[in-house]
Design a protein around this motif. Structure first.
Motif, short mmCIF file in Angstrom:
data_model
loop_
_atom_site.label_atom_id
_atom_site.label_comp_id
_atom_site.label_asym_id
_atom_site.label_seq_id
_atom_site.Cartn_x
_atom_site.Cartn_y
_atom_site.Cartn_z
N ALA A 105 0.85 -1.20 0.00
CA ALA A 105 0.00 0.00 0.00
C ALA A 105 0.88 1.25 0.00
O ALA A 105 0.74 2.14 0.84
N THR A 106 1.80 1.31 -0.95
CA THR A 106 2.81 2.38 -0.95
C THR A 106 2.39 3.64 -1.71
O THR A 106 3.17 4.59 -1.82
N GLY A 107 1.18 3.65 -2.27
CA GLY A 107 0.66 4.89 -2.85
C GLY A 107 1.28 5.27 -4.18
O GLY A 107 1.73 4.42 -4.95
N SER A 108 1.33 6.57 -4.42
CA SER A 108 1.80 7.08 -5.71
C SER A 108 2.65 8.32 -5.52
O SER A 108 2.71 8.89 -4.43
N ARG A 109 3.27 8.74 -6.61
CA ARG A 109 4.07 9.96 -6.60
C ARG A 109 3.79 10.73 -7.89
O ARG A 109 3.31 10.16 -8.88
N PRO A 110 4.11 12.02 -7.94
CA PRO A 110 3.84 12.81 -9.15
C PRO A 110 4.67 12.32 -10.33
O PRO A 110 5.81 11.90 -10.17
N VAL A 111 4.07 12.39 -11.51
CA VAL A 111 4.78 12.07 -12.74
C VAL A 111 5.68 13.27 -13.09
O VAL A 111 5.24 14.42 -13.06
N GLU A 112 6.93 12.98 -13.40
CA GLU A 112 7.87 14.03 -13.77
C GLU A 112 7.98 14.11 -15.29
O GLU A 112 8.13 13.10 -15.96
N GLN A 114 1.91 8.30 -10.58
CA GLN A 114 2.26 6.93 -10.91
C GLN A 114 2.55 6.16 -9.63
O GLN A 114 2.89 6.76 -8.60
N PRO A 115 2.40 4.83 -9.66
CA PRO A 115 2.60 4.04 -8.44
C PRO A 115 4.01 4.17 -7.88
O PRO A 115 4.98 4.19 -8.63
N ALA A 116 4.09 4.29 -6.57
CA ALA A 116 5.39 4.42 -5.89
C ALA A 116 5.89 3.01 -5.53
O ALA A 116 5.64 2.51 -4.43
N LEU A 117 6.58 2.41 -6.47
CA LEU A 117 7.07 1.04 -6.26
C LEU A 117 8.58 0.92 -6.38
O LEU A 117 9.14 -0.15 -6.16
N GLU A 118 9.26 2.02 -6.73
CA GLU A 118 10.70 1.97 -6.92
C GLU A 118 11.42 1.60 -5.63
O GLU A 118 11.14 2.15 -4.56
N GLY A 119 12.35 0.68 -5.73
CA GLY A 119 13.16 0.30 -4.57
C GLY A 119 12.45 -0.57 -3.57
O GLY A 119 13.02 -0.92 -2.53
N LEU A 120 11.20 -0.95 -3.85
CA LEU A 120 10.43 -1.74 -2.90
C LEU A 120 10.73 -3.23 -3.02
O LEU A 120 10.50 -3.99 -2.08
N GLY A 121 11.26 -3.64 -4.17
CA GLY A 121 11.55 -5.05 -4.36
C GLY A 121 10.39 -5.85 -4.92
O GLY A 121 10.41 -7.09 -4.89
N VAL A 122 9.38 -5.16 -5.45
CA VAL A 122 8.21 -5.86 -5.99
C VAL A 122 8.60 -6.77 -7.15
O VAL A 122 8.02 -7.84 -7.36
N ARG A 178 1.07 -7.61 -13.78
CA ARG A 178 0.91 -6.16 -13.79
C ARG A 178 -0.07 -5.73 -14.87
O ARG A 178 -0.26 -6.41 -15.88
N ASP A 179 -0.70 -4.59 -14.65
CA ASP A 179 -1.48 -3.88 -15.66
C ASP A 179 -0.69 -2.61 -15.96
O ASP A 179 -0.87 -1.59 -15.30
N GLY A 180 0.21 -2.68 -16.92
CA GLY A 180 1.10 -1.57 -17.17
C GLY A 180 2.01 -1.36 -15.97
O GLY A 180 2.71 -2.29 -15.53
N ARG A 181 1.97 -0.17 -15.39
CA ARG A 181 2.81 0.13 -14.22
C ARG A 181 2.17 -0.35 -12.92
O ARG A 181 2.82 -0.37 -11.88
N VAL A 206 -0.29 -12.32 -0.89
CA VAL A 206 0.22 -10.97 -1.13
C VAL A 206 -0.91 -10.14 -1.74
O VAL A 206 -1.45 -10.50 -2.80
N TYR A 207 -1.25 -9.05 -1.07
CA TYR A 207 -2.35 -8.19 -1.49
C TYR A 207 -1.80 -6.81 -1.88
O TYR A 207 -0.72 -6.41 -1.45
N ALA A 208 -2.58 -6.09 -2.65
CA ALA A 208 -2.22 -4.72 -3.01
C ALA A 208 -3.47 -3.87 -3.02
O ALA A 208 -4.55 -4.32 -3.44
N ILE A 209 -3.35 -2.64 -2.52
CA ILE A 209 -4.50 -1.74 -2.43
C ILE A 209 -4.07 -0.31 -2.76
O ILE A 209 -2.89 0.04 -2.71
N GLY A 210 -5.03 0.50 -3.09
CA GLY A 210 -4.78 1.93 -3.30
C GLY A 210 -4.18 2.23 -4.66
O GLY A 210 -4.37 1.51 -5.64
N ASP A 211 -3.39 3.29 -4.70
CA ASP A 211 -2.88 3.82 -5.96
C ASP A 211 -2.01 2.85 -6.73
O ASP A 211 -1.90 2.95 -7.96
N VAL A 212 -1.36 1.89 -6.05
CA VAL A 212 -0.50 0.93 -6.76
C VAL A 212 -1.32 0.00 -7.64
O VAL A 212 -0.78 -0.71 -8.48
N THR A 213 -2.65 -0.02 -7.44
CA THR A 213 -3.51 -0.93 -8.22
C THR A 213 -4.22 -0.21 -9.37
O THR A 213 -5.02 -0.83 -10.06
N GLY A 214 -3.96 1.08 -9.55
CA GLY A 214 -4.53 1.79 -10.71
C GLY A 214 -5.59 2.79 -10.37
O GLY A 214 -5.81 3.14 -9.21
#
Length: 464
Positions: free
Chosen positions: A146-153, A273-281, A288-291, A306-314
C-alpha cells in the motif's frame, strides 16, 4: 534471522494501508505496519488535507480582499488586508499533525505495531526495513502493498528549483508573482485557484481541448468561467516544451507556434504513478497492468498471501477507494466473506466551483447501448445557492429511460462536494428517479437540487 513475525504486514501507512491495519488488528490479526515517513501517507501529509486547508485559507483571504475593495454584495466593509503565508502554512501543518497523530492513536488502539523505516520486500513472506537504528527483518503470513503514488515528472521539466510538484507548492511561504500550472486536471486547478485568490498571476496550460479532460465539457465550463473571473489565463491544446530558469519563462507550443510565458514558479501536475521503486516488488514477479499491480476481486495479487490496495492498483487514485480496499482485504485475510462489488466510487474536484461525479457520464451511459435520459437542474433556481451568493453550476442525473434507473449523478457548484455521499448512496442502492423524487429533502439546502433533477427526469418539475 527474523526479528519480528506477524500475521499481517502492511507496507505503507496511507489511507489504504492504515485502514487495512486497523481493521486487521480489530479482527484479532497480529499486525505490523511499516511507513518511512508519517502516518497518513500522501493524502494527510502532502495531498488531500493540506491542499484543502490552503484552499480554505485562500477563500477566506479572497472574501476579505473583495470586501476591502468594495466588491462585497453583502455590504461588508473592511480595510488593511494582508496575508502571512508562512503563518498560513504553519496552521496547515498543525491540521496535518493533528490528523496524523490521530491515525497513530487509532493504530495503537487496534493493537497494531508501527515501524518507521524504508521497507524492501525479499519474498512474499519476508521484508527488510531500514530503520534509523538498524536493519529489521519481518516475516508474515500475509503482506499488503500500500505504498501509494508519486507525481509524474516531465523530462523537459524536472522537479527542482522553481519547478514544483504539488508537495512543494503546498509549502511555499510566500505568494509567487507569477505561477504557471502545467496540466489542467483537478490537482493543478485546485492549487492554481488557491494561489490566484492569494494574489498570484496564474496561467494554466492543458494539452487537451478543455480543462478537466476526464469529464465532459459541460461539467468543466462553470469552472473555466470562474477561472476567467479570477484573472486566471487558461491555454488549451498547449504543450509546454521547457523552462528557462534564468529568464523565468516557459516555452509553449500551440500547434506550429511557439510562445513564451512568464513564470516565477512552475507547478507540474500531469498525473501520478505508483510508488514502487526500490520496494523489491520485481522480486515477486507479480502480474501487472502496465505500471500497476494487478489484483483479483479479493484484492489479492497473482501471489497467494500478497495483497495490493490503493494507488498501486490503478485508477481511480482516490483515498476513499484505498480505504474501502483496505477494509476489504483485512476482512478477506481474517477469513470473512468479503466481496468487492462496489457500484460506484464518487470523485470530487475541490475546484471553484466544486465538481462531483458518481457513476456514468452521459456519453459513457450511451455507450452501454441503453436508452438514456439526462436531466439537469440549475443552481440559480435553488434558494440555498442564492443565499450563499453562488448560483453558478447545476446538478445532473443520468438515467435509463423506461425503468428510471439512475446510472450517474454529477454536480458542479459551490459546496457541491457534500452531495457526494447522497450520489454514492443512490447508486449503491440502485435508486430510480422515483426513489429520489419521493424522498423528502430538507429546505433550504443544496440537496434539494438532486430531488428537483429527478423530478425533471420524470417530467414533473416543480421549481424549474
Amino acid at each position: 534471522m527474523t526479528d519480528l513475525s506477524c500475521n499481517v504486514l502492511v507496507i505503507g501507512a496511507g489511507p489504504g494501508g492504515y485502514v487495512a491495519a486497523i481493521r486487521a488488528g480489530q479482527l484479532g490479526l497480529e499486525t505490523v505496519i511499516v511507513e518511512q515517513s508519517a502516518h497518513g501517507g500522501t493524502c494527510l501529509n502532502i495531498g488531500c488535507i493540506p491542499s484543502k486547508a490552503l484552499i480554505h485559507a485562500a477563500e477566506e483571504f479572497f472574501a476579505v480582499r473583495e470586501a476591502a475593495e468594495g466588491h462585497s454584495k453583502l455590504g461588508i466593509r473592511t480595510s488593511d488586508v494582508g496575508i502571512d503565508l508562512a503563518k498560513t502554512v504553519a496552521w496547515k501543518d498543525g491540521v496535518v499533525r493533528q490528523l496524523t497523530g490521530g491515525v497513530s492513536g487509532l493504530l495503537r488502539k487496534a493493537g497494531v505495531r508501527s515501524v518507521q523505516g524504508r521497507a524492501r520486500i525479499l519474498d512474499g513472506k519476508t521484508a527488510e526495513v531500514e530503520t534509523a537504528e538498524r536493519l529489521l527483518r519481518i516475516s508474515c503470513r500475509n503482506m499488503v502493498i500500500a505504498t501509494g503514488s508519486r507525481p509524474v515528472e516531465v523530462p523537459s521539466l524536472p522537479f527542482g528549483g522553481n519547478i514544483l510538484s504539488s508537495t512543494e507548492a503546498l509549502s511555499l511561504t510566500s505568494v509567487p508573482e507569477t505561477l504557471a500550472i502545467v496540466g489542467g486536471g483537478y490537482i493543478g486547478l485546485e492549487i492554481g485557484t488557491a494561489y490566484a485568490k492569494l494574489g498570484a498571476k496564474v496561467s494554466i496550460f492543458e494539452a487537451k481541448p478543455h480543462i478537466l479532460p476526464q469529464y465532459d465539457e459541460e461539467l468543466s465550463r462553470p469552472v473555466a468561467a470562474r477561472l476567467k473571473a479570477l484573472g486566471v489565463t487558461v491555454h488549451v491544446e498547449a504543450v509546454v516544451e521547457g523552462y528557462d530558469a534564468v529568464r523565468g519563462v516557459l516555452r509553449v507550443r500551440h500547434g506550429s507556434t511557439v510562445t513564451e510565458s512568464a513564470a516565477e514558479k512552475v507547478l507540474v501536475t500531469v498525473g501520478r504513478q505508483p510508488a514502487l521503486e526500490g520496494l523489491g516488488v520485481e522480486q515477486l514477479g507479480l502480474d501487472r497492468d502496465g505500471r500497476f499491480i494487478r489484483t483479483d476481486e479479493r484484492g489479492q495479487t497473482s501471489m497467494r498471501g500478497v495483497y495490493a490496495i490503493g494507488d498501486v492498483t490503478g485508477e481511480p487514485m482516490l483515498a476513499h477507494r484505498a480505504m474501502a480496499q483496505g477494509e476489504h482485504v483485512a476482512e478477506t485475510m481474517a477469513g470473512h466473506s468479503s466481496g468487492w462489488d462496489k457500484r460506484v466510487i464518487p470523485a470530487v474536484c475541490f475546484t471553484d466551483p466544486e465538481l462531483v461525479v458518481a457513476g456514468l457520464l452521459p456519453d459513457q451511459a450511451r455507450e452501454t447501448g441503453r436508452d438514456v435520459g439526462v436531466a439537469t437542474y440549475p443552481l440559480r433556481a435553488n434558494g440555498r445557492a442564492l443565499t450563499l451568493e453562488r448560483t453558478d453550476g447545476f446538478v445532473r442525473v443520468v438515467f435509463e429511460q423506461g425503468s428510471g434507473l439512475v446510472l450517474g449523478l454529477q454536480a458542479v457548484g459551490a459546496g457541491c462536494s457534500e452531495l457526494a455521499g447522497e450520489f454514492g448512496l443512490a447508486l449503491e442502492m440502485c435508486a430510480t428517479l422515483t426513489d429520489i423524487a419521493a424522498t423528502i429533502h430538507a429546505h433550504p439546502t443544496l440537496g434539494e437540487t438532486v430531488q428537483e433533477a429527478a423530478l425533471m427526469g420524470l417530467g414533473k418539475a416543480l421549481h424549474a
